[in-house]
Design a protein around this motif. Structure first.
Motif, PDB file in Angstrom:
ATOM      1  N   GLU A  48       0.846  -1.185   0.000  1.00 35.20           N
ATOM      2  CA  GLU A  48       0.000   0.000   0.000  1.00 35.20           C
ATOM      3  C   GLU A  48       0.879   1.231   0.000  1.00 35.20           C
ATOM      4  O   GLU A  48       1.884   1.279   0.703  1.00 35.20           O
ATOM      5  N   CYS A  49       0.506   2.184  -0.794  1.00 38.78           N
ATOM      6  CA  CYS A  49       1.282   3.405  -0.913  1.00 38.78           C
ATOM      7  C   CYS A  49       0.340   4.586  -0.712  1.00 38.78           C
ATOM      8  O   CYS A  49      -0.761   4.599  -1.249  1.00 38.78           O
ATOM      9  N   TYR A  50       0.780   5.525   0.063  1.00 40.86           N
ATOM     10  CA  TYR A  50      -0.015   6.714   0.323  1.00 40.86           C
ATOM     11  C   TYR A  50       0.779   7.938  -0.124  1.00 40.86           C
ATOM     12  O   TYR A  50       1.981   7.978   0.005  1.00 40.86           O
ATOM     13  N   ARG A  51       0.053   8.896  -0.629  1.00 44.29           N
ATOM     14  CA  ARG A  51       0.688  10.131  -1.071  1.00 44.29           C
ATOM     15  C   ARG A  51      -0.101  11.310  -0.523  1.00 44.29           C
ATOM     16  O   ARG A  51      -1.331  11.330  -0.581  1.00 44.29           O
ATOM     17  N   ALA A  52       0.604  12.245  -0.005  1.00 46.62           N
ATOM     18  CA  ALA A  52      -0.038  13.458   0.513  1.00 46.62           C
ATOM     19  C   ALA A  52       0.631  14.653  -0.141  1.00 46.62           C
ATOM     20  O   ALA A  52       1.823  14.646  -0.425  1.00 46.62           O
ATOM     21  N   GLU A  53      -0.171  15.642  -0.415  1.00 47.51           N
ATOM     22  CA  GLU A  53       0.368  16.870  -0.973  1.00 47.51           C
ATOM     23  C   GLU A  53       0.193  17.982   0.040  1.00 47.51           C
ATOM     24  O   GLU A  53      -0.852  18.125   0.658  1.00 47.51           O
TER      25      GLU A  53
END
Length: 57
Positions: A48-53
């Motif tokens: 699982e990969c999460y990305r936040a900006e």
């Protein structure tokens, strides 16, 4: 994944690499014993990969 590939994957994990040598060896022996006994034909593996900006205002 072959048993060798599973062993390589487990052996490359930082939490395994940083174990004391005797503990690491015992863990890898136990994993190999399990793989040899069970001989799984499939081993699901999910990442699982999460990305936040960050929005600067």
């Amino acid at each position: 994944m072959t048993a060798g590939e599973v062993m390589a994957m487990i052996g490359s994990r930082s939490y395994v690499i940083t174990l004391e040598p005797g503990i690491r060896e015992e863990l890898l022996i136990r994993v190999r014993t399990l793989l040899d006994a069970e001989r799984p034909t499939e081993m699901p593996y999910m990442t699982e990969c999460y990305r936040a900006e960050l929005e600067l205002t």
